[in-house]
Design a protein around this motif. Structure first.
Motif, short mmCIF file in Angstrom:
data_model
loop_
_atom_site.label_atom_id
_atom_site.label_comp_id
_atom_site.label_asym_id
_atom_site.label_seq_id
_atom_site.Cartn_x
_atom_site.Cartn_y
_atom_site.Cartn_z
N PHE A 12 0.80 -1.23 0.00
CA PHE A 12 0.00 0.00 0.00
C PHE A 12 0.83 1.28 0.00
O PHE A 12 0.32 2.35 0.31
N ARG A 14 1.74 3.30 -2.24
CA ARG A 14 1.22 4.40 -3.06
C ARG A 14 -0.13 4.90 -2.57
O ARG A 14 -0.61 5.93 -3.02
N PHE A 15 -0.74 4.17 -1.67
CA PHE A 15 -2.00 4.60 -1.05
C PHE A 15 -1.71 5.57 0.09
O PHE A 15 -2.37 6.59 0.24
N HIS A 31 -5.56 3.18 8.28
CA HIS A 31 -5.03 4.37 7.62
C HIS A 31 -5.67 5.55 8.34
O HIS A 31 -6.90 5.58 8.49
N ARG A 88 1.39 -1.84 -7.55
CA ARG A 88 1.18 -0.87 -6.48
C ARG A 88 0.07 0.14 -6.81
O ARG A 88 -0.63 0.61 -5.91
N GLU A 89 -0.08 0.50 -8.08
CA GLU A 89 -1.15 1.42 -8.47
C GLU A 89 -2.52 0.76 -8.28
O GLU A 89 -3.46 1.40 -7.82
N ALA A 92 -3.30 0.72 -4.62
CA ALA A 92 -3.77 2.03 -4.17
C ALA A 92 -5.21 2.27 -4.60
O ALA A 92 -6.02 2.80 -3.82
N ARG A 93 -5.56 1.87 -5.80
CA ARG A 93 -6.94 2.05 -6.30
C ARG A 93 -7.93 1.27 -5.45
O ARG A 93 -8.95 1.81 -5.01
N ALA A 95 -7.42 0.13 -2.42
CA ALA A 95 -7.39 0.65 -1.05
C ALA A 95 -8.27 1.89 -0.94
O ALA A 95 -8.97 2.07 0.06
N ARG A 96 -8.26 2.75 -1.96
CA ARG A 96 -9.12 3.94 -1.94
C ARG A 96 -10.60 3.56 -1.91
O ARG A 96 -11.40 4.21 -1.24
N TRP A 99 -11.14 2.55 1.62
CA TRP A 99 -11.03 3.73 2.48
C TRP A 99 -12.32 4.56 2.42
O TRP A 99 -12.84 5.00 3.44
#
Length: 122
Positions: A12, A14-15, A31, A88-89, A92-93, A95-96, A99
């Protein structure tokens, strides 16, 4: 912690900054103080709700479930797609998405303040 959980900081990266805490026989992933993921049996699950669940279900990703009083209890967390560990991108996507679900859950659970009474003029 397990090696699996320790590697989530890289997954994570990049998140944003995460913390991993041991809880309920697994680990919670946080987070900014809010839990958005969990680790159970060396599998990663992300927070879901009515707005993001379809993205997980389209890929056939199972919900986290556990036995409670002899019954299967499902939680609002779904397993992540394999790409999360390779890109990793993508991590992050996803994870968003989780989130945002965590923020919506917090907003829904926040106590509502009663509306201020208006003064009436006579």
């Amino acid at each position: 912690m397990s090696e699996f959980s320790d590697n989530l900081h890289e997954v994570f990266e990049r998140f944003g900054r995460i913390t991993v805490r041991r809880m309920f026989g697994g680990h919670g992933v946080f987070h900014e103080g809010r839990m958005f993921a969990l680790v159970a049996n060396e599998r990663l699950y992300l927070k879901t709700d009515a707005q993001n669940r379809a993205a997980f279900e389209q890929l056939g990703l199972p919900a986290f479930a556990y036995a409670r009083q002899g019954e299967l209890a499902r939680m609002n967390y779904h397993e992540v797609p394999a790409e999360v560990f390779e890109d990793r991108e993508e991590a992050a996507r996803w994870a968003r998405l989780a989130w945002d679900a965590a923020l919506r859950a917090a907003a829904a659970a926040a106590p509502r303040r009663p509306a201020a009474k208006r003064a009436t003029r006579r």
